[in-house]
Design a protein around this motif. Structure first.
Motif, PDB file in Angstrom:
ATOM      1  N   MET A   1       0.601  -1.075   0.191  1.00  0.00           N
ATOM      2  CA  MET A   1      -0.067   0.112   0.138  1.00  0.00           C
ATOM      3  C   MET A   1       0.929   1.114   0.289  1.00  0.00           C
ATOM      4  O   MET A   1       0.633   2.091  -0.622  1.00  0.00           O
ATOM      5  CB  MET A   1      -0.813   0.397   1.153  1.00  0.00           C
ATOM      6  N   HIS A   2       2.387   1.306   0.626  1.00  0.00           N
ATOM      7  CA  HIS A   2       2.901   2.293   0.874  1.00  0.00           C
ATOM      8  C   HIS A   2       3.253   3.048  -0.825  1.00  0.00           C
ATOM      9  O   HIS A   2       3.656   4.033  -0.791  1.00  0.00           O
ATOM     10  CB  HIS A   2       3.980   2.390   2.211  1.00  0.00           C
ATOM     11  N   ARG A   3       3.206   2.604  -1.521  1.00  0.00           N
ATOM     12  CA  ARG A   3       3.891   2.553  -2.494  1.00  0.00           C
ATOM     13  C   ARG A   3       3.453   3.819  -3.585  1.00  0.00           C
ATOM     14  O   ARG A   3       3.492   4.160  -4.507  1.00  0.00           O
ATOM     15  CB  ARG A   3       4.446   1.359  -3.818  1.00  0.00           C
ATOM     16  N   PHE A   4       1.342   3.688  -3.110  1.00  0.00           N
ATOM     17  CA  PHE A   4       0.969   4.102  -3.709  1.00  0.00           C
ATOM     18  C   PHE A   4       0.487   5.474  -3.153  1.00  0.00           C
ATOM     19  O   PHE A   4      -0.454   6.275  -3.691  1.00  0.00           O
ATOM     20  CB  PHE A   4      -0.915   3.350  -3.700  1.00  0.00           C
ATOM     21  N   TRP A   5       1.439   6.271  -1.804  1.00  0.00           N
ATOM     22  CA  TRP A   5       1.099   6.820  -0.593  1.00  0.00           C
ATOM     23  C   TRP A   5       1.355   8.064  -1.512  1.00  0.00           C
ATOM     24  O   TRP A   5       0.745   9.417  -0.983  1.00  0.00           O
ATOM     25  CB  TRP A   5       1.800   7.025   0.039  1.00  0.00           C
ATOM     26  N   GLU A   6       2.626   8.577  -1.749  1.00  0.00           N
ATOM     27  CA  GLU A   6       2.629   9.746  -2.709  1.00  0.00           C
ATOM     28  C   GLU A   6       1.537  10.485  -3.442  1.00  0.00           C
ATOM     29  O   GLU A   6       1.643  11.438  -4.057  1.00  0.00           O
ATOM     30  CB  GLU A   6       4.374   9.865  -2.984  1.00  0.00           C
ATOM     31  N   LYS A   7       1.808   9.135  -4.501  1.00  0.00           N
ATOM     32  CA  LYS A   7       1.542   9.602  -5.282  1.00  0.00           C
ATOM     33  C   LYS A   7       0.129   9.698  -6.014  1.00  0.00           C
ATOM     34  O   LYS A   7      -0.761  10.227  -7.254  1.00  0.00           O
ATOM     35  CB  LYS A   7       1.827   8.952  -7.053  1.00  0.00           C
ATOM     36  N   ILE A   8      -0.650   9.155  -5.485  1.00  0.00           N
ATOM     37  CA  ILE A   8      -2.676   8.275  -5.263  1.00  0.00           C
ATOM     38  C   ILE A   8      -3.244   9.275  -3.842  1.00  0.00           C
ATOM     39  O   ILE A   8      -3.930   9.883  -3.856  1.00  0.00           O
ATOM     40  CB  ILE A   8      -2.584   7.365  -5.607  1.00  0.00           C
ATOM     41  N   ILE A   9      -3.081   7.773  -3.339  1.00  0.00           N
ATOM     42  CA  ILE A   9      -3.113   7.751  -1.570  1.00  0.00           C
ATOM     43  C   ILE A   9      -3.393   9.639  -1.023  1.00  0.00           C
ATOM     44  O   ILE A   9      -4.540  10.302  -0.831  1.00  0.00           O
ATOM     45  CB  ILE A   9      -2.738   6.974   0.011  1.00  0.00           C
ATOM     46  N   GLN A  10      -1.506  10.341  -0.549  1.00  0.00           N
ATOM     47  CA  GLN A  10      -2.429  11.347  -0.078  1.00  0.00           C
ATOM     48  C   GLN A  10      -2.209  12.583  -1.054  1.00  0.00           C
ATOM     49  O   GLN A  10      -3.114  13.108  -0.037  1.00  0.00           O
ATOM     50  CB  GLN A  10      -0.345  11.645   0.362  1.00  0.00           C
ATOM     51  N   PRO A  11      -2.688  12.827  -2.340  1.00  0.00           N
ATOM     52  CA  PRO A  11      -3.603  13.367  -2.756  1.00  0.00           C
ATOM     53  C   PRO A  11      -4.799  13.316  -2.808  1.00  0.00           C
ATOM     54  O   PRO A  11      -5.745  14.456  -2.359  1.00  0.00           O
ATOM     55  CB  PRO A  11      -2.797  13.787  -4.658  1.00  0.00           C
ATOM     56  N   ILE A  12      -5.354  12.633  -2.763  1.00  0.00           N
ATOM     57  CA  ILE A  12      -6.391  12.167  -2.616  1.00  0.00           C
ATOM     58  C   ILE A  12      -6.972  12.759  -1.336  1.00  0.00           C
ATOM     59  O   ILE A  12      -8.098  12.975  -0.556  1.00  0.00           O
ATOM     60  CB  ILE A  12      -7.463  10.848  -2.370  1.00  0.00           C
ATOM     61  N   PHE A  13      -5.930  12.377  -0.501  1.00  0.00           N
ATOM     62  CA  PHE A  13      -7.061  12.543   1.689  1.00  0.00           C
ATOM     63  C   PHE A  13      -6.894  14.125   0.995  1.00  0.00           C
ATOM     64  O   PHE A  13      -7.440  14.820   2.087  1.00  0.00           O
ATOM     65  CB  PHE A  13      -5.162  12.470   2.611  1.00  0.00           C
ATOM     66  N   LYS A  14      -5.899  14.776   0.520  1.00  0.00           N
ATOM     67  CA  LYS A  14      -5.617  16.310   0.777  1.00  0.00           C
ATOM     68  C   LYS A  14      -7.060  17.023   0.142  1.00  0.00           C
ATOM     69  O   LYS A  14      -7.558  17.957   0.873  1.00  0.00           O
ATOM     70  CB  LYS A  14      -4.321  16.815  -0.334  1.00  0.00           C
ATOM     71  N   LYS A  15      -6.931  16.481  -1.374  1.00  0.00           N
ATOM     72  CA  LYS A  15      -8.159  16.889  -2.056  1.00  0.00           C
ATOM     73  C   LYS A  15     -10.049  16.695  -0.939  1.00  0.00           C
ATOM     74  O   LYS A  15     -10.911  17.552  -0.855  1.00  0.00           O
ATOM     75  CB  LYS A  15      -8.334  16.562  -3.039  1.00  0.00           C
ATOM     76  N   ARG A  16      -9.899  15.512  -0.391  1.00  0.00           N
ATOM     77  CA  ARG A  16     -11.438  15.220   0.156  1.00  0.00           C
ATOM     78  C   ARG A  16     -10.946  15.744   1.414  1.00  0.00           C
ATOM     79  O   ARG A  16     -11.748  15.328   2.259  1.00  0.00           O
ATOM     80  CB  ARG A  16     -11.443  13.618   0.340  1.00  0.00           C
ATOM     81  N   ASN A  17      -9.574  16.459   2.497  1.00  0.00           N
ATOM     82  CA  ASN A  17      -9.950  16.594   3.242  1.00  0.00           C
ATOM     83  C   ASN A  17      -9.721  15.631   4.626  1.00  0.00           C
ATOM     84  O   ASN A  17     -11.282  15.984   5.951  1.00  0.00           O
ATOM     85  CB  ASN A  17     -10.654  18.503   3.640  1.00  0.00           C
TER      86      ASN A  17
END
Length: 232
Positions: free
Chosen positions: A1-17
Motif C-alpha cells: 500500500m505504501h507504494r501508492f502513498w505519494e502519488k495517489i493516496i496522499q493527494p486524495i486525502f488532501k483533496k477530500r480533507n
C-alpha cells in the motif's frame, strides 16, 4: 500500500480533507509512518488495526500521542468499535470473507452517519485478486475457508506450485478463481449488493489498488486525474 502513498493516496486525502483514518494491516509500519506525518500536518487522527504489528508500538505511541490509536485485534472485531472515520485503508487479511465483511461493517457505519468514507484496498490484482490467503485460518468460518496450503503461487497457474512461486510461506488457497475467492471478488460482490452509489477505481500496478468513493462528478474527475498523473 505504501507504494501508492505519494502519488495517489496522499493527494486524495488532501483533496477530500480527510481528518480521521483507519489503517487495517500495518505490518512493519512503512505506510503507518507516512500517514502519521500527514496527520501531524493536518491535525488528523489515525486508528491502526493489526493483531500483530511488526514495529515498536510503544515508541510510536510516545511520539504521536493521541493522534494514534492502536487496536491489537483482527479487523472484524476492532472496526465496529471505531465511531467515526473519513477514510479506510484495507491491507490486512487478503481473503473474500474478511474483505467482504470489512466492507459490510463500513457500510453499516455509513448507514448511521449518512456518509460512505473513501476506501483504499490493496492486493486487488494478482496474486490475491482472485485467490484467498489466510494469515489466521482459524478465524475464518469453515464454510468460507477454501482448501489451502503453504505453497507458492505462479502467474497463469490456478493450482499452487509444487516448488517455488510467490509467497510460498503463506496460507494460500489451493485454487484461483471461483465464487467467494479473493480480494477483488469480495469488492465486486459487495458493490452488487450495496445501495450506496459508489464508484470503483482500479490501479493495476504493485499488486493492485482499489479505490471506493461515493459517486459524484467532481470526485470522479479529481481521482481520474490523480491516477492518470501518477503514472502507476
Amino acid at each position: 500500500m505504501h507504494r501508492f502513498w505519494e502519488k495517489i493516496i496522499q493527494p486524495i486525502f488532501k483533496k477530500r480533507n480527510v481528518q480521521s483514518i483507519v489503517e487495517i494491516g500495518a505490518a512493519s509500519g512503512a505506510h503507518t509512518v507516512k500517514i502519521l506525518k500527514c496527520c501531524c500536518e493536518r491535525n488528523a487522527k489515525l486508528f491502526v488495526i493489526d493483531p500483530f504489528p511488526q514495529f515498536d508500538t510503544a515508541s510510536f505511541q510516545s511520539i504521536y500521542g493521541n493522534r494514534l490509536q492502536i487496536w491489537r485485534q483482527i479487523s472484524l472485531c476492532a472496526l465496529p468499535q471505531i465511531k467515526h472515520y473519513d477514510a479506510v485503508l484495507i491491507d490486512g487479511d487478503h481473503n473474500w470473507y474478511t474483505v467482504y465483511h470489512e466492507l459490510k461493517i463500513i457500510e453499516n457505519k455509513a448507514k448511521q452517519t449518512g456518509k460512505f468514507p473513501i476506501v483504499f484496498l490493496h492486493d486487488t490484482e494478482w496474486p490475491y485478486g482472485r485467490r484467498d490467503m489466510y494469515y489466521l485460518p482459524d478465524t475464518i468460518p469453515a464454510h468460507y475457508r477454501k482448501p489451502y496450503s503453504t505453497k507458492g503461487i505462479k502467474a497463469g497457474q490456478s493450482q499452487l506450485a509444487d516448488q517455488g512461486g510467490t509467497n510460498q510461506g503463506l496460507n494460500n488457497a489451493t485454487y484461483e478463481g471461483g465464487e467467494k475467492n479473493g480480494v477483488l471478488t469480495a469488492i465486486e460482490d459487495f458493490l452488487r449488493e450495496t445501495y450506496f452509489p459508489i464508484r470503483f477505481y482500479r490501479v493495476k500496478t504493485n499488486n493492485g489498488l482499489g479505490i471506493l468513493i461515493p459517486n459524484n462528478q467532481e470526485d470522479d474527475l479529481t481521482i481520474r486525474q490523480i491516477i492518470a498523473f501518477s503514472g502507476l
